[in-house]
Design an enzyme around this catalytic site. Structure first.
Site, PDB file in Angstrom:
ATOM      1  N   CYS A   1       0.864  -1.175   0.000  1.00  0.00           N
ATOM      2  CA  CYS A   1       0.000   0.000   0.000  1.00  0.00           C
ATOM      3  C   CYS A   1       0.903   1.229   0.000  1.00  0.00           C
ATOM      4  O   CYS A   1       1.741   1.379   0.910  1.00  0.00           O
ATOM      5  CB  CYS A   1      -0.868  -0.040   1.263  1.00  0.00           C
TER       6      CYS A   1
ATOM      7  N   CYS B   1      -1.048   3.905  -6.487  1.00  0.00           N
ATOM      8  CA  CYS B   1      -1.899   3.266  -5.479  1.00  0.00           C
ATOM      9  C   CYS B   1      -2.095   1.837  -5.966  1.00  0.00           C
ATOM     10  O   CYS B   1      -2.354   1.621  -7.157  1.00  0.00           O
ATOM     11  CB  CYS B   1      -3.249   3.982  -5.378  1.00  0.00           C
TER      12      CYS B   1
HETATM   13  N1  DGL Z   1      -3.996   0.688  -2.009  1.00  0.00           N
HETATM   14  C1  DGL Z   1      -3.612   1.822  -1.243  1.00  0.00           C
HETATM   15  C2  DGL Z   1      -2.406   2.543  -1.810  1.00  0.00           C
HETATM   16  O1  DGL Z   1      -1.615   1.926  -2.473  1.00  0.00           O
HETATM   17  C3  DGL Z   1      -4.601   2.759  -0.683  1.00  0.00           C
HETATM   18  C4  DGL Z   1      -5.984   2.840  -1.153  1.00  0.00           C
HETATM   19  C5  DGL Z   1      -6.831   3.447  -0.064  1.00  0.00           C
HETATM   20  O2  DGL Z   1      -7.160   2.708   0.845  1.00  0.00           O
HETATM   21  O3  DGL Z   1      -7.080   4.653  -0.099  1.00  0.00           O
HETATM   22  O4  DGL Z   1      -2.210   3.706  -1.564  1.00  0.00           O
END
Ligand code: DGL
Length: 264
Positions: A79, A189
């Site tokens: 993430c 993301c």
């Molecule tokens: N998948 C996450 C990232 O790479 C975050 C998405 C979220 O929960 O806002 O930032």
């Protein structure tokens, strides 16, 4: 304190706010098919993107501790948001295992080709924090960088209907104004690789970069250094867990895991 090889049989813990981290998990499994992975999606608390940094840090701490309790030999923060907020602190608090993060793939984009203008899609938190500003400074001399926060996009992807008109409309709304004006797009993301095709439908055939492959390589490198890679005789596995106890949640993760990635 870290005292020599961690052993080869621990699990590799991988976590994200939700389904997005599965795009990283796929790279990890491809590169290290003999490992045992436990993926944890914090879907009950997704999205992380607009939440206060202190809160994201606390969630990341709890999940990390849970994975260490399961005998993790490495932890992958799949993430970008949680990496920006929590990776440095978690590394200070746990030097007994490697903790690998992910960051917007500006470096791979800059190294892959000469780009005049690179658009970076990410959460508001990722774009706001120092880590991103440092990255943009490091690579911004070679290309113009346009950072586009995409609030709401991860939430929609989390719902599982990738063909929804709401996703298409949001992409048009956030990205449409840059059509024809950028020659590379960084998916900052981990949810976004799952809508690569929809992004191309709005932006045309522009190269898309995500950090999943680099994160997987870094994970393997660190395990190799510690002599902690699983033996090739071990059968690899993937276990899915979630903070969202809805009956369909794990099945949703499995469905995302089966989806092909269409980034590069
Ligand atoms: N998948 C996450 C990232 O790479 C975050 C998405 C979220 O929960 O806002 O930032």
């Amino acid at each position: 304190m870290y005292h020599g090889p961690m052993g080869q049989d621990g699990i590799i813990g991988v976590f994200d706010s939700g389904v997005g981290g599965i795009s990283v998990l796929k790279h990890l499994v491809k590169l290290m098919p003999h490992e045992r992975f436990v993926f944890y999606g914090d879907s009950a608390n997704a999205p992380y993107g607009g939440k206060p940094a202190e809160w994201v840090l606390e969630r990341s701490r709890l999940i990390t501790q849970g994975m260490l309790d399961m005998g993790a030999k490495a932890i992958v923060i799949a993430c970008n948001t949680a990496t920006s907020v929590a990776a440095a602190t978690l590394r200070e608090e746990h030097d007994e295992v490697p903790i690998i993060g992910i960051e917007p793939a500006l470096k791979p984009a800059a190294e892959a080709d000469r780009h005049d203008r690179i658009l970076v899609m990410a959460t508001e938190t990722t774009i706001r924090l120092d880590k991103f500003h440092r990255l943009a400074r490091d690579w911004g001399s070679r290309s113009d960088i346009v950072a586009v926060p995409c609030p709401g996009l991860a939430d929609l992807i989390e719902l599982g209907d990738l063909e929804s008109t709401r996703i298409r409309d949001l992409l048009e709304d956030r990205l449409g104004q840059y059509r024809g004006q950028v020659d590379g797009i960084v998916l900052g993301c981990t949810h976004y690789p799952f809508v690569a095709r929809q992004i191309r439908a709005v932006m045309g055939d522009v190269p898309l970069y995500d950090g999943g492959a680099g994160t997987a390589r870094q994970t393997r490198r660190l395990l190799e250094e510690r002599d902690s890679l699983a033996p090739t005789s071990q059968e690899g596995s993937v276990e899915f867990r979630s903070s969202n106890t809805d009956p369909g949640q794990i099945e949703l993760y499995r469905r995302f895991y089966r989806l092909p990635l269409r980034t590069l």
